[in-house]
Design an enzyme around this catalytic site. Sequence first.
Site, PDB file in Angstrom:
ATOM      1  N   CYS A   1       4.403 -25.480 -45.762  1.00  0.00           N
ATOM      2  CA  CYS A   1       5.944 -25.900 -45.361  1.00  0.00           C
ATOM      3  C   CYS A   1       5.788 -26.197 -43.852  1.00  0.00           C
ATOM      4  CB  CYS A   1       6.869 -24.671 -45.586  1.00  0.00           C
ATOM      5  SG  CYS A   1       8.640 -25.305 -45.783  1.00  0.00           S
TER       6      CYS A   1
ATOM      7  N   GLU B   1      16.446  -0.753 -58.555  1.00  0.00           N
ATOM      8  CA  GLU B   1      15.872   0.105 -57.286  1.00  0.00           C
ATOM      9  C   GLU B   1      17.047  -0.048 -56.346  1.00  0.00           C
ATOM     10  OE1 GLU B   1      12.454  -1.545 -55.367  1.00  0.00           O
ATOM     11  OE2 GLU B   1      12.969  -0.564 -53.485  1.00  0.00           O
TER      12      GLU B   1
ATOM     13  N   ARG C   1      14.665 -27.454 -44.721  1.00  0.00           N
ATOM     14  CA  ARG C   1      15.639 -28.701 -44.278  1.00  0.00           C
ATOM     15  C   ARG C   1      14.960 -29.934 -44.095  1.00  0.00           C
ATOM     16  NH1 ARG C   1      20.288 -25.578 -44.129  1.00  0.00           N
ATOM     17  NH2 ARG C   1      19.871 -23.573 -43.336  1.00  0.00           N
TER      18      ARG C   1
ATOM     19  N   HIS D   1       6.273 -23.579 -51.034  1.00  0.00           N
ATOM     20  CA  HIS D   1       5.617 -22.374 -50.769  1.00  0.00           C
ATOM     21  C   HIS D   1       4.971 -21.897 -52.093  1.00  0.00           C
ATOM     22  CE1 HIS D   1       7.688 -21.453 -46.880  1.00  0.00           C
ATOM     23  NE2 HIS D   1       8.480 -22.170 -47.369  1.00  0.00           N
TER      24      HIS D   1
ATOM     25  N   GLU E   1       2.619 -19.695 -52.266  1.00  0.00           N
ATOM     26  CA  GLU E   1       2.460 -18.424 -52.301  1.00  0.00           C
ATOM     27  C   GLU E   1       3.318 -17.453 -53.060  1.00  0.00           C
ATOM     28  OE1 GLU E   1       3.627 -20.169 -49.770  1.00  0.00           O
ATOM     29  OE2 GLU E   1       5.205 -19.063 -48.264  1.00  0.00           O
TER      30      GLU E   1
ATOM     31  N   GLY F   1       7.937   2.947 -49.986  1.00  0.00           N
ATOM     32  CA  GLY F   1       7.244   2.457 -50.895  1.00  0.00           C
ATOM     33  C   GLY F   1       8.171   2.504 -52.191  1.00  0.00           C
ATOM     34  N   LYS F   2       9.201   2.358 -52.269  1.00  0.00           N
ATOM     35  CA  LYS F   2       9.866   2.492 -53.610  1.00  0.00           C
ATOM     36  C   LYS F   2       9.744   1.073 -54.324  1.00  0.00           C
ATOM     37  CE  LYS F   2      14.227   2.680 -51.903  1.00  0.00           C
ATOM     38  NZ  LYS F   2      14.124   2.862 -50.372  1.00  0.00           N
ATOM     39  N   GLY F   3       9.420   0.003 -53.560  1.00  0.00           N
ATOM     40  CA  GLY F   3       9.171  -1.312 -54.136  1.00  0.00           C
ATOM     41  C   GLY F   3       8.106  -1.279 -54.989  1.00  0.00           C
TER      42      GLY F   3
ATOM     43  N   MET G   1       2.428 -27.558 -43.087  1.00  0.00           N
ATOM     44  CA  MET G   1       2.210 -28.824 -43.700  1.00  0.00           C
ATOM     45  C   MET G   1       2.998 -29.756 -42.687  1.00  0.00           C
ATOM     46  SD  MET G   1       4.286 -31.572 -44.994  1.00  0.00           S
ATOM     47  CE  MET G   1       4.157 -32.789 -46.322  1.00  0.00           C
TER      48      MET G   1
ATOM     49  N   LYS H   1      10.229  20.633 -47.323  1.00  0.00           N
ATOM     50  CA  LYS H   1      11.444  20.734 -47.123  1.00  0.00           C
ATOM     51  C   LYS H   1      12.399  19.522 -47.305  1.00  0.00           C
ATOM     52  CE  LYS H   1      12.536  24.684 -46.459  1.00  0.00           C
ATOM     53  NZ  LYS H   1      12.669  25.720 -45.633  1.00  0.00           N
TER      54      LYS H   1
ATOM     55  N   LYS I   1       4.429  19.770 -45.820  1.00  0.00           N
ATOM     56  CA  LYS I   1       5.752  20.404 -45.999  1.00  0.00           C
ATOM     57  C   LYS I   1       6.598  19.661 -46.956  1.00  0.00           C
ATOM     58  CE  LYS I   1       5.549  23.543 -42.579  1.00  0.00           C
ATOM     59  NZ  LYS I   1       5.716  24.615 -43.084  1.00  0.00           N
TER      60      LYS I   1
HETATM   61  N1  GLN Z   1      11.653 -25.283 -40.590  1.00  0.00           N
HETATM   62  C1  GLN Z   1      11.164 -26.057 -41.471  1.00  0.00           C
HETATM   63  C2  GLN Z   1      12.002 -26.997 -42.345  1.00  0.00           C
HETATM   64  O1  GLN Z   1      13.142 -26.338 -42.350  1.00  0.00           O
HETATM   65  C3  GLN Z   1      10.006 -25.427 -42.349  1.00  0.00           C
HETATM   66  C4  GLN Z   1      10.674 -24.381 -43.165  1.00  0.00           C
HETATM   67  C5  GLN Z   1       9.709 -23.480 -43.751  1.00  0.00           C
HETATM   68  O2  GLN Z   1       8.478 -23.275 -43.221  1.00  0.00           O
HETATM   69  N2  GLN Z   1       9.935 -22.628 -44.671  1.00  0.00           N
HETATM   70  O3  GLN Z   1      12.051 -27.975 -43.028  1.00  0.00           O
END
Ligand code: GLN
Length: 542
Positions: free
Chosen positions: A381, A141, A462, A507, A509, A16-18, A384, A189, A187
């Site tokens: 990605c 870190e 890609r 992405h 996220e 859990g250092k991060g 989709m 140690k 513990k």
């Molecule tokens: N493999 C797919 C691409 O290269 C989707 C990549 C991903 O989901 N990050 O386009």
Amino acid sequence: MTKYIFVTGGVISGIGKGITTASLGRLLINRGFKVNVVKIDPYLNVDAGVMNPFQHGEVFVTHDGAETDLDVGNYERFFGVDLNQQSNFTTGSVYNEVIQKERRGDYLGQTVQLIPHITDEIKRRIYQIGKDTDVDVVITEIGGTVGDFEMLPFIEAIRQMAMEVGRGDSLFLHVSLIYTLPNGESKSKPTQHSIRKLQEFGIHPDLLLCRTSQHLNDSVRRKISLLCGISEEFILEGLDTKCVDEIPLNFEQQGMGHLVSKKLGLERRATMDAEWIAMVDKLKNPKHTTNIAIVGKYTTGSDAYISVQEAIKHGGIANEADVHIEWVEAESLTDYPNIDKSFENIDGILVPGGFGDRGIEGMILAAKYARENRIPYFGLCLGMQCLVIEFARHMANLKNANSTEVDEKTPYPVIDLMLEQRAIADKGATMRLGHYPCVLKENTKSYAAYQQPIILERHRHRYELNNDFRSQLTEAGLAFSGVSPDGSLVEIAEVIDHPWMVGSQFHPEFQSKPLTPHPLFREFIAAVLRYQQEKTESGEGS
Ligand code: GLN
């Protein structure tokens, strides 16, 4: 004058250092300080880009296109900032640079050695972060566990740095484990040994964070203090918790922010804890609970989708909902009637990113199920791309449509390699990486989420929607609600006749943060809650 904090770990990996580093950063930010951070990974890979997510966890992408360790994602979420290429480096990248310099003749005939050349390069990179960003504190870190061979050059580099900047302006934080025996005895140690190991290398930790499954008792604290020479008030506990966002508050309660600022001579400039406290409060007291399925290649227990899980949680915070995740292994998903069972009690389906062909038919099946049953669907990605393939096959009459990543001979390559990717042979750092602008179309679900015409989102792929099929897919009812500014790349696709079925080539996220949940995740969870509500009402009515 920049202060330097160095975080090391003892006894076991994955301690859990991060999160500890991220939490400490948050406490300092809450006190009004400017903080930057760097994660060092002592392996030979040049970056995390070509590492297996099942072994190593997610590859986190920064806005400027670095493929980094997942801890960089933790830092961004806790700090509420965007980090960059400098925020993560590996042994491989340090050696790469030193060897290139040697080949260019930059060392003027010197013998190039671990010390000072490798250690100097490590120090240069850490100092550079302080210089470039004019921050009050740089936290470094070091990945791995004290005692690992591969950590030695880094340990030596930080020892030298602490001397150079002065002990008053540097701080060593060691994160270690207090082991609990089955009979409940604690513990210390192994922790003592890991501190001694550090001391052998000339590093004396100022602050000790003990990871533990039960409260640290006085005798353990006293023993460590006496035997390792750390004063008792600087020995803190990191109790196991399910809610990582609560950790900064737990540390603050124990005085971590105060102790660190006192040691570094930093006077508090502000009190900015309120927002974080309110967020944790929302997280812990949800008004709704709901279940969504993640249909992916890697399932429970891995960190392969950590930013996705976090972003879902943020979408939950924005809707005051606790979102439970059911993991559905894409490979094992089969069509009706079994699929009904897999998605029983599910109010939303998310298909995350991925590479290769394993499990892809299952993901396409999940998209079909979501579309046919009008269940909210979010594709990231690869998710989709699956949305598009499914729609092509079943709504646009393009039988056996596929991505050429999966089937090179498909009659309808609706997803195909991007033009600029065709001549690339190397795998490392060669994808379309980092953030790019995307123009949104008005009156779409995407526009409704963002409420702005141009957005910036991070990519790592890609393959791309094949423009030869755009008109056929549009006619069949798919909207391309986000495209690159020149119109050449589709960035978002959504099913028009569906409550919420959206896929992004980027992405989202990676940009979601607990204090600023991502708009698409916020709207996805809102749609999930609406679906759940309607389901309950129609169930009650029947
Ligand atoms: N493999 C797919 C691409 O290269 C989707 C990549 C991903 O989901 N990050 O386009």
